[in-house]
Write a protein that holds these residues in place. Sequence first.
Motif: not given
Length: 374
Positions: A54-56, A62-66
């Motif tokens: 997911f990070t790659a 993208g983690w701001r929306r997790v």
Amino acid sequence: MFRTVSRLLAAAALIACPLAAGAAPTEITDALGRKVTVELPVERVAVNFNFEEFTAVAGLEGWRRVVGISRAPWEGWRPAIFSRYKAVIPNLADMPDIGHTDDGSFSAEKVIGLKPDVLLMSEWAYKALTTARDQIEGAGIPIVVIDYNAQELERHLASTRAIGRVMGAEERAEELAELYRREYADVMARVERAKGERAGKPRPKVYVELGQGGADTVGNTYNGTMWGRIITLLGAENIAEGRLPGPWGQLNPETVIAEDPDLILIAGSSWVNRPKAVRTGYDMTPDGTRATLRPYAERAGWSDLAAIREGRIAAIEHGLCRTLYDFVAMQFIGKLLYPAAFADVDPAEAFRDYHEKYLPIPFSGTWMLDYGHD
């Protein structure tokens, strides 16, 4: 009763989580070939597994929306890795936990309560959690299945592209999918050349064991998935094939001795509370990994095995058998099986390059080690 619960959960979700303004229903094909409709762009995402993939693809932004993850298979299984990501992902330390399959803690109610626009879920969790997934989907939350465990090229590519589509990172996802396809093809081409050079000779025999409990216990081996699938893809004979009741389990020690493998792989990691485990990962030196592998090289009953006599026993990070970058594991094992065909391949350098280009943390440590060579 179940239908009533599902209707109530669905109603609650619709009241609590109306469609975002401007969201457009978009069909996404997941790892299983399912056509899943997701309202894009997504603002809230729950992630059950494959966090580094997911990070790659999605990047730190993208983690701001997790809004929730299954913490156990990352923080619990591999805390040394989790801690590095926690240092660069601001919301990871306090990320809500949606639970996990292995310990029975996975909670559909927690997922629904977080009001995600989509849940990214591993294939094995999707199959195991039939009731929970029905509740989640019944509440109007689509599930996109991701699968790197099966070691099927098309599933790797579909999973990567699905993450990219969900997160609006299609270009990055396609770049990563093409990288994997290219490296996979290169490995397969080298294996085919090596098989041609070995024409008339039997396939090399390989035994792989999870080195979690120490050499005085028998760890799991694999059949048809993960390490088992990788071994057969590389043109070798997995001595556990057809001998396990499921995809993994213990192989009778007498079978290992009778089969006399040409290569033994012990899968290690950075597990906690496993004092006898083979240690690999960001914090390990080659000498440290070699010291933890030594009890296996000196295991009772193994001294007459060809692999032990000839120094063909190796440690490899267990996490490398189910990732977007598992081509480095294929390169390493390929190099052990067919030294000439892989002479110009440096798996550790390939893994370093992957970190530099696609991951937010630096490469370090020992992930693969040939016990018989420096």
